[in-house]
Design a protein around this motif. Structure first.
Motif, PDB file in Angstrom:
ATOM      1  N   ALA A 117      29.918  31.651  44.926  1.00  0.00           N
ATOM      2  CA  ALA A 117      29.378  32.392  43.777  1.00  0.00           C
ATOM      3  C   ALA A 117      29.752  33.866  43.848  1.00  0.00           C
ATOM      4  O   ALA A 117      30.124  34.477  42.832  1.00  0.00           O
ATOM      5  CB  ALA A 117      27.861  32.236  43.730  1.00  0.00           C
ATOM      6  N   SER A 118      29.671  34.453  45.039  1.00  0.00           N
ATOM      7  CA  SER A 118      29.991  35.876  45.188  1.00  0.00           C
ATOM      8  C   SER A 118      31.470  36.138  44.920  1.00  0.00           C
ATOM      9  O   SER A 118      31.834  37.154  44.310  1.00  0.00           O
ATOM     10  CB  SER A 118      29.605  36.366  46.584  1.00  0.00           C
ATOM     11  N   LYS A 119      32.329  35.219  45.335  1.00  0.00           N
ATOM     12  CA  LYS A 119      33.769  35.386  45.104  1.00  0.00           C
ATOM     13  C   LYS A 119      34.129  35.133  43.634  1.00  0.00           C
ATOM     14  O   LYS A 119      35.020  35.785  43.081  1.00  0.00           O
ATOM     15  CB  LYS A 119      34.556  34.448  46.007  1.00  0.00           C
ATOM     16  N   ALA A 120      33.438  34.196  43.000  1.00  0.00           N
ATOM     17  CA  ALA A 120      33.678  33.935  41.581  1.00  0.00           C
ATOM     18  C   ALA A 120      33.285  35.156  40.748  1.00  0.00           C
ATOM     19  O   ALA A 120      33.973  35.515  39.778  1.00  0.00           O
ATOM     20  CB  ALA A 120      32.898  32.705  41.130  1.00  0.00           C
ATOM     21  N   ALA A 121      32.185  35.792  41.124  1.00  0.00           N
ATOM     22  CA  ALA A 121      31.749  36.993  40.406  1.00  0.00           C
ATOM     23  C   ALA A 121      32.759  38.126  40.578  1.00  0.00           C
ATOM     24  O   ALA A 121      33.062  38.853  39.623  1.00  0.00           O
ATOM     25  CB  ALA A 121      30.371  37.430  40.910  1.00  0.00           C
ATOM     26  N   LEU A 122      33.290  38.272  41.782  1.00  0.00           N
ATOM     27  CA  LEU A 122      34.313  39.297  42.015  1.00  0.00           C
ATOM     28  C   LEU A 122      35.571  38.992  41.218  1.00  0.00           C
ATOM     29  O   LEU A 122      36.178  39.889  40.610  1.00  0.00           O
ATOM     30  CB  LEU A 122      34.636  39.380  43.510  1.00  0.00           C
ATOM     31  N   SER A 123      35.973  37.727  41.203  1.00  0.00           N
ATOM     32  CA  SER A 123      37.159  37.311  40.452  1.00  0.00           C
ATOM     33  C   SER A 123      37.031  37.680  38.980  1.00  0.00           C
ATOM     34  O   SER A 123      37.964  38.225  38.370  1.00  0.00           O
ATOM     35  CB  SER A 123      37.369  35.805  40.615  1.00  0.00           C
ATOM     36  N   ALA A 124      35.871  37.383  38.409  1.00  0.00           N
ATOM     37  CA  ALA A 124      35.644  37.690  36.993  1.00  0.00           C
ATOM     38  C   ALA A 124      35.706  39.196  36.748  1.00  0.00           C
ATOM     39  O   ALA A 124      36.252  39.659  35.730  1.00  0.00           O
ATOM     40  CB  ALA A 124      34.290  37.130  36.556  1.00  0.00           C
ATOM     41  N   PHE A 125      35.161  39.969  37.671  1.00  0.00           N
ATOM     42  CA  PHE A 125      35.175  41.430  37.535  1.00  0.00           C
ATOM     43  C   PHE A 125      36.605  41.965  37.582  1.00  0.00           C
ATOM     44  O   PHE A 125      37.002  42.785  36.746  1.00  0.00           O
ATOM     45  CB  PHE A 125      34.337  42.059  38.652  1.00  0.00           C
ATOM     46  N   VAL A 126      37.381  41.507  38.567  1.00  0.00           N
ATOM     47  CA  VAL A 126      38.765  41.982  38.689  1.00  0.00           C
ATOM     48  C   VAL A 126      39.567  41.615  37.449  1.00  0.00           C
ATOM     49  O   VAL A 126      40.360  42.420  36.946  1.00  0.00           O
ATOM     50  CB  VAL A 126      39.429  41.398  39.955  1.00  0.00           C
ATOM     51  N   GLU A 127      39.355  40.412  36.937  1.00  0.00           N
ATOM     52  CA  GLU A 127      40.080  39.988  35.744  1.00  0.00           C
ATOM     53  C   GLU A 127      39.780  40.904  34.564  1.00  0.00           C
ATOM     54  O   GLU A 127      40.690  41.319  33.835  1.00  0.00           O
ATOM     55  CB  GLU A 127      39.728  38.547  35.400  1.00  0.00           C
ATOM     56  N   ARG A 128      38.510  41.255  34.397  1.00  0.00           N
ATOM     57  CA  ARG A 128      38.145  42.174  33.302  1.00  0.00           C
ATOM     58  C   ARG A 128      38.787  43.544  33.497  1.00  0.00           C
ATOM     59  O   ARG A 128      39.309  44.148  32.546  1.00  0.00           O
ATOM     60  CB  ARG A 128      36.617  42.321  33.214  1.00  0.00           C
ATOM     61  N   GLN A 129      38.740  44.047  34.714  1.00  0.00           N
ATOM     62  CA  GLN A 129      39.311  45.366  34.985  1.00  0.00           C
ATOM     63  C   GLN A 129      40.822  45.375  34.795  1.00  0.00           C
ATOM     64  O   GLN A 129      41.391  46.319  34.254  1.00  0.00           O
ATOM     65  CB  GLN A 129      38.957  45.805  36.417  1.00  0.00           C
ATOM     66  N   ALA A 130      41.474  44.300  35.231  1.00  0.00           N
ATOM     67  CA  ALA A 130      42.923  44.208  35.084  1.00  0.00           C
ATOM     68  C   ALA A 130      43.322  44.149  33.613  1.00  0.00           C
ATOM     69  O   ALA A 130      44.314  44.764  33.197  1.00  0.00           O
ATOM     70  CB  ALA A 130      43.450  42.987  35.834  1.00  0.00           C
ATOM     71  N   GLN A 131      42.559  43.406  32.838  1.00  0.00           N
ATOM     72  CA  GLN A 131      42.837  43.328  31.401  1.00  0.00           C
ATOM     73  C   GLN A 131      42.674  44.679  30.719  1.00  0.00           C
ATOM     74  O   GLN A 131      43.316  44.951  29.709  1.00  0.00           O
ATOM     75  CB  GLN A 131      41.919  42.288  30.754  1.00  0.00           C
ATOM     76  N   ALA A 132      41.822  45.522  31.309  1.00  0.00           N
ATOM     77  CA  ALA A 132      41.604  46.864  30.753  1.00  0.00           C
ATOM     78  C   ALA A 132      42.612  47.879  31.286  1.00  0.00           C
ATOM     79  O   ALA A 132      42.548  49.059  30.938  1.00  0.00           O
ATOM     80  CB  ALA A 132      40.183  47.335  31.072  1.00  0.00           C
ATOM     81  N   GLY A 133      43.537  47.420  32.141  1.00  0.00           N
ATOM     82  CA  GLY A 133      44.591  48.288  32.623  1.00  0.00           C
ATOM     83  C   GLY A 133      44.482  48.748  34.066  1.00  0.00           C
ATOM     84  O   GLY A 133      45.347  49.486  34.552  1.00  0.00           O
ATOM     85  N   ALA A 134      43.421  48.311  34.768  1.00  0.00           N
ATOM     86  CA  ALA A 134      43.256  48.716  36.159  1.00  0.00           C
ATOM     87  C   ALA A 134      44.292  48.034  37.047  1.00  0.00           C
ATOM     88  O   ALA A 134      44.691  46.897  36.795  1.00  0.00           O
ATOM     89  CB  ALA A 134      41.857  48.372  36.651  1.00  0.00           C
ATOM     90  N   ARG A 135      44.720  48.718  38.086  1.00  0.00           N
ATOM     91  CA  ARG A 135      45.679  48.160  39.045  1.00  0.00           C
ATOM     92  C   ARG A 135      44.892  47.458  40.160  1.00  0.00           C
ATOM     93  O   ARG A 135      44.868  47.876  41.308  1.00  0.00           O
ATOM     94  CB  ARG A 135      46.576  49.257  39.588  1.00  0.00           C
ATOM     95  N   ALA A 136      44.258  46.364  39.763  1.00  0.00           N
ATOM     96  CA  ALA A 136      43.432  45.588  40.685  1.00  0.00           C
ATOM     97  C   ALA A 136      43.967  44.163  40.744  1.00  0.00           C
ATOM     98  O   ALA A 136      44.128  43.508  39.715  1.00  0.00           O
ATOM     99  CB  ALA A 136      41.974  45.593  40.229  1.00  0.00           C
ATOM    100  N   LEU A 137      44.233  43.693  41.953  1.00  0.00           N
ATOM    101  CA  LEU A 137      44.789  42.362  42.175  1.00  0.00           C
ATOM    102  C   LEU A 137      43.835  41.555  43.041  1.00  0.00           C
ATOM    103  O   LEU A 137      43.380  42.031  44.078  1.00  0.00           O
ATOM    104  CB  LEU A 137      46.150  42.475  42.863  1.00  0.00           C
ATOM    105  N   HIS A 138      43.539  40.328  42.597  1.00  0.00           N
ATOM    106  CA  HIS A 138      42.633  39.446  43.335  1.00  0.00           C
ATOM    107  C   HIS A 138      43.401  38.208  43.764  1.00  0.00           C
ATOM    108  O   HIS A 138      43.912  37.458  42.930  1.00  0.00           O
ATOM    109  CB  HIS A 138      41.454  39.053  42.426  1.00  0.00           C
ATOM    110  N   LEU A 139      43.529  38.021  45.080  1.00  0.00           N
ATOM    111  CA  LEU A 139      44.251  36.874  45.612  1.00  0.00           C
ATOM    112  C   LEU A 139      43.264  35.781  46.005  1.00  0.00           C
ATOM    113  O   LEU A 139      42.416  35.991  46.874  1.00  0.00           O
ATOM    114  CB  LEU A 139      45.081  37.281  46.832  1.00  0.00           C
TER     115      LEU A 139
END
Length: 279
Positions: A117-139
């Motif tokens: 659950a904690s990793k899924a929440a982080l994944s969703a956050f990174v995806e939102r930030q990346a879509q907004a232009g942030a240079r954030a990559l989640h492996l």
């Protein structure tokens, strides 16, 4: 230069080794252990601002995988801490790389709390930030092994305990497919994906999933201990979709990955014959 949070763990040590030639900053845990707090952003920003001229990428390798840890601990370290680092890094223009788990895509439903659950929440956050232009990559990565003693709550650690104590190893039917990645194979693969992808969600797959039962049989056979195996003594996990396979990541077409059916047994044998196993 690379800033690695969690450099003392298995993944962090591997990253430090991989990027040593480029330069690594590995702050002690005392520097970042409170960065999960909602009011930590000014402190994180001040710290990163001092590094901005020499740090290109922040790797957040700090994390909790122990299922016995509380839901609050998982959320603080696995979700809130990297979220705060990303928020501080965005205006400074520093790339951030975080790590998740492919179990997010294997489970029929994501639990309301805990590791996945904690990793899924982080994944969703990174995806939102990346879509907004942030240079954030989640492996999203698979289970790692190698590089020392396996955690006692992991499958490899449970096998190690049974082998050390010569006690029966009770497990499920073992039909679940798993990709196990040796840490020494993972670190160059991570470097390749970080070089090929700037932001978003990326899976690190080698595509050679193996049933858990095969891993258990080959490991116990290596030690002449197949009589300890009790395959099918436990039920299959209820919340897992069986038979899930992952396609090899395109960027990793030429990377070599060890066969876990051979390499895990050899890794455990090396550990058992080493000084730490005797001490």
């Amino acid at each position: 230069m690379n800033l690695i949070l969690g450099a003392s763990g298995r993944l962090g040590r591997a990253l430090s080794s991989q990027y040593d030639a480029q330069g690594v900053i590995a702050p002690p845990r005392t520097v970042y252990q409170e960065w999960w707090r909602p009011d930590s952003l000014p402190a994180i920003t001040r710290y990163l601002a001092l590094q901005v001229r020499r740090v290109d990428v922040i790797f957040v390798a700090a994390g909790i995988i122990d299922p016995a840890a509380s839901a609050a601990e998982h959320e603080r370290v696995n979700t809130q801490l990297p979220q705060q680092v990303i928020r501080a890094a965005i205006p400074l223009g520093i790339r951030v790389v975080t790590f998740g788990t492919v179990m997010e895509t294997v489970m029929r439903s994501i639990p309301s709390a805990g590791y996945v659950a904690s990793k899924a929440a982080l994944s969703a956050f990174v995806e939102r930030q990346a879509q907004a232009g942030a240079r954030a990559l989640h492996l999203r990565i698979h289970t790692l092994y190698g590089g020392g003693q396996p955690a006692p709550f992991m499958f490899a650690g449970q096998m190690l305990t049974a082998l050390q104590t010569r006690t029966p190893f009770r497990m499920s039917p073992g039909t679940q497919l798993r990709e196990y990645h040796h840490i020494d194979d993972e670190r160059p693969a991570i470097a390749t994906l970080v070089g090929d992808h700037t932001a978003g969600i990326v899976e690190l797959n080698h595509g050679d999933a193996v049933p858990l039962a095969e891993i258990a049989r080959s490991t116990f056979a290596r030690f002449g201990a197949t009589d300890l195996l009790r395959i099918g003594a436990l039920p299959l996990p209820a919340n897992e979709t069986p038979g899930v396979r992952f396609a090899r990541s395109t960027s990793l077409a030429n990377h070599a990955f060890r066969d876990v059916r051979v390499a895990m047994a050899e890794d455990l044998a090396a550990y058992l014959s080493g000084p730490k196993a005797v001490a």
